[in-house]
Write a protein that holds these residues in place. Structure first.
Motif, short mmCIF file in Angstrom:
data_model
loop_
_atom_site.label_atom_id
_atom_site.label_comp_id
_atom_site.label_asym_id
_atom_site.label_seq_id
_atom_site.Cartn_x
_atom_site.Cartn_y
_atom_site.Cartn_z
N SER A 93 0.82 -1.21 0.00
CA SER A 93 0.00 0.00 0.00
C SER A 93 0.86 1.26 0.00
O SER A 93 1.85 1.35 0.73
CB SER A 93 -0.92 0.01 1.23
OG SER A 93 -1.65 1.21 1.30
N ASP A 103 -0.52 4.22 0.81
CA ASP A 103 -1.05 5.02 1.91
C ASP A 103 -0.68 4.41 3.25
O ASP A 103 -0.46 3.19 3.35
CB ASP A 103 -2.58 5.11 1.81
CG ASP A 103 -3.04 5.84 0.56
OD1 ASP A 103 -2.33 6.80 0.17
OD2 ASP A 103 -4.07 5.46 -0.01
N GLN A 162 -4.80 4.64 7.36
CA GLN A 162 -5.73 5.28 6.41
C GLN A 162 -6.43 4.22 5.57
O GLN A 162 -7.63 4.35 5.25
CB GLN A 162 -4.97 6.27 5.52
CG GLN A 162 -5.89 7.09 4.61
CD GLN A 162 -6.91 7.90 5.40
OE1 GLN A 162 -6.55 8.63 6.32
NE2 GLN A 162 -8.19 7.76 5.06
N VAL A 163 -5.69 3.18 5.20
CA VAL A 163 -6.30 2.09 4.44
C VAL A 163 -7.44 1.46 5.24
O VAL A 163 -8.52 1.18 4.71
CB VAL A 163 -5.24 1.03 4.09
CG1 VAL A 163 -5.89 -0.16 3.40
CG2 VAL A 163 -4.15 1.63 3.21
N LYS A 172 -9.16 2.88 7.71
CA LYS A 172 -10.28 3.82 7.81
C LYS A 172 -11.13 3.81 6.56
O LYS A 172 -12.37 3.90 6.62
CB LYS A 172 -9.75 5.23 8.08
CG LYS A 172 -9.26 5.44 9.51
CD LYS A 172 -8.85 6.88 9.74
CE LYS A 172 -8.47 7.11 11.20
NZ LYS A 172 -8.12 8.53 11.47
N ASN A 173 -10.49 3.69 5.40
CA ASN A 173 -11.24 3.63 4.15
C ASN A 173 -12.10 2.36 4.07
O ASN A 173 -13.24 2.39 3.59
CB ASN A 173 -10.29 3.69 2.95
CG ASN A 173 -9.58 5.02 2.83
OD1 ASN A 173 -10.02 6.03 3.37
ND2 ASN A 173 -8.46 5.04 2.13
N LEU A 174 -11.54 1.25 4.54
CA LEU A 174 -12.26 -0.02 4.48
C LEU A 174 -13.42 -0.07 5.46
O LEU A 174 -14.43 -0.75 5.20
CB LEU A 174 -11.29 -1.18 4.79
CG LEU A 174 -10.34 -1.62 3.68
CD1 LEU A 174 -9.36 -2.65 4.20
CD2 LEU A 174 -11.13 -2.21 2.51
N GLY A 231 -15.06 2.65 6.87
CA GLY A 231 -15.91 3.82 6.90
C GLY A 231 -15.64 4.75 8.07
O GLY A 231 -16.58 5.26 8.70
N CYS A 274 -11.88 3.98 15.29
CA CYS A 274 -12.80 5.08 15.04
C CYS A 274 -12.86 6.02 16.25
O CYS A 274 -12.52 5.64 17.37
CB CYS A 274 -14.20 4.55 14.74
SG CYS A 274 -14.99 3.73 16.12
#
Length: 377
Positions: free
Chosen positions: A247, A249, A253-254, A256-258, A260, A284
């Protein structure tokens, strides 16, 4: 007429083989050691099987107390009991535990902790009752490790550091429940439908995945730099695998993207305090919980920006997954016998006692999950 009481024969000193560590990082040496009889509230165990844990490796590479006998995940048969022991008798099958449970101290009675004030993590290499060892070679003391020292054909433990199990339970399998496989999901109380990220897919990380699956987590993300572990982890409940090397990133961050916005729970199972910060950042806001289960080799201090905690995240540590060893382990053994939890699948190697150094090498090279060492008949 005065009646004479029957003479009770006291246990003798036993001479047996043990794998002795004479210095940090030095190969273990199979030696003839003397094992003294159990003292008050102790039992002497004939070790049948013992598995190698990453914590043994970490301590062997770095700790200063030598010579000593490592090993703390073990099963065996009670050979003799010390004064005051009523829970065990000769011939009982037992599972050892590296933290005990006295059942009477503030911690044990609180219902909030498994860190017994009397039989908590033992660091000095001696027995609780008299601060002395039960092992020696030519009169020279050989020190204990984690209150168990299972890399020996016979060992002595406090009765509070052993759990009686059924004689039909396979000793060569359930030795894993002494530590790594048990240290999983209990401490986090994972909720149904939640998202979980696990850093490190060794035995502990996979046991977290299994526990998260049992608790009904909908997303279980595994993170590891070894691509081979991704495929293997699916059998334990992993729904997605991330190799940080693949990755561009930052890994947090990866995640968090996965998820939500961040995972509900994150587990650090590597023993890297820098990764604890990453695990916190992958959680989160509001309720994200990070649990650290790894034992660091270096840099034991954890650093994190205070803002992480102001936004509601929590960092929590755990020994033995928060389980009370004597109270809770029987239920885990029962779950295993009913095939409700996986244990056998963690065992990648079985070796005879004389190959104990090979087991160390396999784990150091990342070529095994758990290696079960079978003691001499």
């Amino acid at each position: 007429m005065q009646m004479s009481l029957p003479c009770v024969k006291q246990p003798d000193v036993i001479t047996c083989k043990a794998a002795v560590a004479w210095g940090a990082g030095k190969p273990l040496v199979i030696e003839e050691v003397n094992v003294n009889p159990p003292q008050a509230m102790e039992i002497r165990i004939k070790v049948v099987c013992t598995s190698l844990c990453r914590s043994d490796i970490t301590a062997w590479e770095s700790q200063a107390i030598f010579p000593r006998i490592f090993g703390h995940e073990a099963t065996g048969i009670v050979e003799s009991v010390g004064q005051g022991v009523t829970e065990f008798t000769e011939g009982d099958h037992v599972l050892t535990v590296f933290i005990g449970e006295c059942g009477k101290c503030r911690q044990c009675t609180s219902g909030k902790s498994n860190i017994c004030e009397v039989l908590g993590l033992e660091r000095r290499g001696v027995m609780h009752c008299d601060q002395r060892t039960r092992f020696s070679i030519n009169g020279k003391p050989i020190y204990h490790y984690c209150a168990v020292s299972s890399f020996s054909e016979y060992t002595v433990v406090h009765s509070g550091c052993a759990v009686k199990i059924s004689s039909v339970v396979p000793l060569e399998k359930v030795c894993l429940l002494s530590c790594g496989v048990a240290a999983a999901w209990n401490v986090a109380d994972i909720s149904n439908g939640s998202s979980v990220v696990i850093f490190g897919l060794g035995t502990v990380g996979l046991s977290v995945a299994q526990g998260a699956k049992l608790r009904g987590a909908s997303q279980i993300i595994g993170v590891d730099t070894n691509p081979e572990k991704g495929e293997n982890a699916k059998a334990f409940g992993i729904t997605a695998f991330i190799n940080p090397h693949d990755s561009k990133d930052p890994i947090q961050q990866v995640i968090k993207n996965l998820t939500g916005g961040g995972a509900d729970y994150s587990f650090e199972c590597i023993g890297d305090t820098g990764m604890v910060t990453t695990a916190l950042q992958a959680c989160c806001d509001g309720w994200g919980l990070t649990v650290t289960l790894g034992v660091p080799k270096v840099k034991p201090e954890v650093t994190a920006h205070y803002g992480i905690f102001l936004t509601g995240r929590t960092l929590k540590g755990s020994l033995f997954g928060g389980w009370k060893p004597k109270s809770d382990l029987p239920s885990l053994v029962d779950m295993y016998t009913k095939k409700e939890i996986q244990v056998d699948e963690y065992i990648t190697h079985n070796l005879p006692f004389e190959d104990v150094n090979k087991a160390f090498n396999l784990m150091r090279e990342g070529k095994c999950l758990r290696c079960v060492i079978h003691m001499a008949k």
